[in-house]
Design an enzyme around this catalytic site. Structure first.
Site, mmCIF file in Angstrom:
data_model
loop_
_atom_site.group_PDB
_atom_site.id
_atom_site.type_symbol
_atom_site.label_atom_id
_atom_site.label_comp_id
_atom_site.label_asym_id
_atom_site.label_seq_id
_atom_site.Cartn_x
_atom_site.Cartn_y
_atom_site.Cartn_z
ATOM 1 N N ARG A 227 12.620 -3.338 0.608
ATOM 2 C CA ARG A 227 11.267 -3.337 -0.073
ATOM 3 C C ARG A 227 10.255 -3.386 1.052
ATOM 4 N NH1 ARG A 227 13.718 -1.892 -3.952
ATOM 5 N NH2 ARG A 227 13.835 -3.159 -5.928
ATOM 6 N N GLU A 256 2.412 0.061 -1.766
ATOM 7 C CA GLU A 256 3.347 1.225 -2.280
ATOM 8 C C GLU A 256 2.880 1.657 -3.475
ATOM 9 O OE1 GLU A 256 7.657 2.213 -3.962
ATOM 10 O OE2 GLU A 256 7.620 1.189 -2.075
ATOM 11 N N HIS A 275 10.143 6.534 -2.095
ATOM 12 C CA HIS A 275 10.781 5.662 -2.802
ATOM 13 C C HIS A 275 12.208 6.170 -3.294
ATOM 14 C CE1 HIS A 275 11.029 1.048 -4.362
ATOM 15 N NE2 HIS A 275 12.480 1.699 -4.404
#
Length: 309
Positions: A227, A256, A275
């Site tokens: 993460r 993000e 991602h």
């Protein structure tokens, strides 16, 4: 035993496909795909198992026989866990579904930087770059869950030394050495590459901070498939600017998505991917294997795989 697949798809794919795959795995069970809110309320009344991305508390009010909610995500923090517990509903997650593809992306990133492929692809000359070799180096894998273990296993043929960092080092792992969090800096000081595979928790938020980055050798590379918040972004930018680390491969960022004007876009030794480490054509098959196996365990009274509560 009846199972209902709730309306939401999985990672943009239609829930209908997921329902069909489950029906193939469970030919002697009733598998229904609820496509509207009314169908969800109707189907869940007689369902023993429900599965999907989430389940609304209002839907639980209609559940009369529900014993298991099989979450289609690895993370379950978004679920009404208290309401599920009050209703006596067990919860499982999809941990492990992403392990092969995320591990392949991490190892691919390591090889790309080791051989400087990202620089060679941009070079405007035919002059070869002085690329390195991965063999003989040390790779630290932070987090030895399904993804971290898969990374370590895939690194095994490359003649590297692997160090795993996990909360309970006594559990061991597939790495050559296993350290606890108290020895993170010992591992970082030896590492050519650091692969972040840990979950985001209070103890891992900002784990790779300025102090951790300063412990790394100046040519080391961070690979983050965990993460974004595990890394202190401002500290990372500062270390990259000053040439204090060799680079970073970031499949996740904080923030993000990364804003267009963010300084991380401006470094030649940083690769940012959207991602995408979790993307795989095999998501439904792996998820259906977990859920179908747990339906059978629920029937036989066995221990559920990936049980959260």
């Amino acid at each position: 035993m009846e199972l209902v697949v709730l309306r939401e798809g999985v990672h943009g794919l239609p829930a209908e496909q997921y329902a069909e795959t489950l029906a193939e795995r469970l030919p002697t069970h009733t598998v229904r795909h609820a496509q509207t809110p009314d169908e969800e309320h109707e189907a869940i009344r007689s369902a023993d198992v429900a599965t999907g991305l989430t389940i609304r508390p209002s839907l639980l009010d209609s559940a009369e026989r529900l014993r298991l909610f099989a979450c289609a995500y690895a993370g379950t923090g978004h679920l009404p866990l208290d309401a599920l517990a009050e209703g006596g509903v067990s919860v499982t997650n999809a941990a492990g579904v992403h392990a092969p593809n995320a591990a392949e992306q991490a190892v691919g990133s390591i090889l790309a930087f080791s051989r400087r492929l990202h620089e060679a692809a941009r070079a405007d000359t035919w002059q070869p770059l002085p690329a390195g070799e991965l063999a003989g180096s040390t790779v630290t894998v932070v987090g030895l869950g399904a993804i971290g273990a898969a990374v370590a296993e895939r690194l095994d043929p490359f003649d590297v030394t692997t160090i795993g960092v996990r909360r309970t080092p006594s559990r061991g792992g597939p790495t050559d050495e296993v350290f606890g969090p108290d020895r993170l800096h010992d591992a970082l000081a030896r590492s050519a590459f650091v692969v972040l595979c840990c979950p985001l928790t209070d103890s891992t938020r900002g784990l790779i901070d300025a102090e951790a980055l300063s412990t790394l050798p100046p040519d080391s590379v961070i690979v983050n498939v965990a993460r974004g918040e595990v890394v202190d972004t401002d500290a990372l930018v500062e270390h990259l600017r000053r040439g204090w680390i060799g680079g970073a491969v970031l499949d996740v960022t904080d923030p993000e998505p990364l804003p267009d004007d963010h300084p991380l876009w401006g470094f030649d030794d940083v690769l940012v991917t959207p991602h995408s480490a979790g993307a795989t054509p095999n998501y439904y098959d792996r998820l259906a294997d977990i859920v179908a196996g747990n339906v059978e365990r629920l029937e036989s009274g066995g221990e559920l795989t990936n049980q959260v509560q």
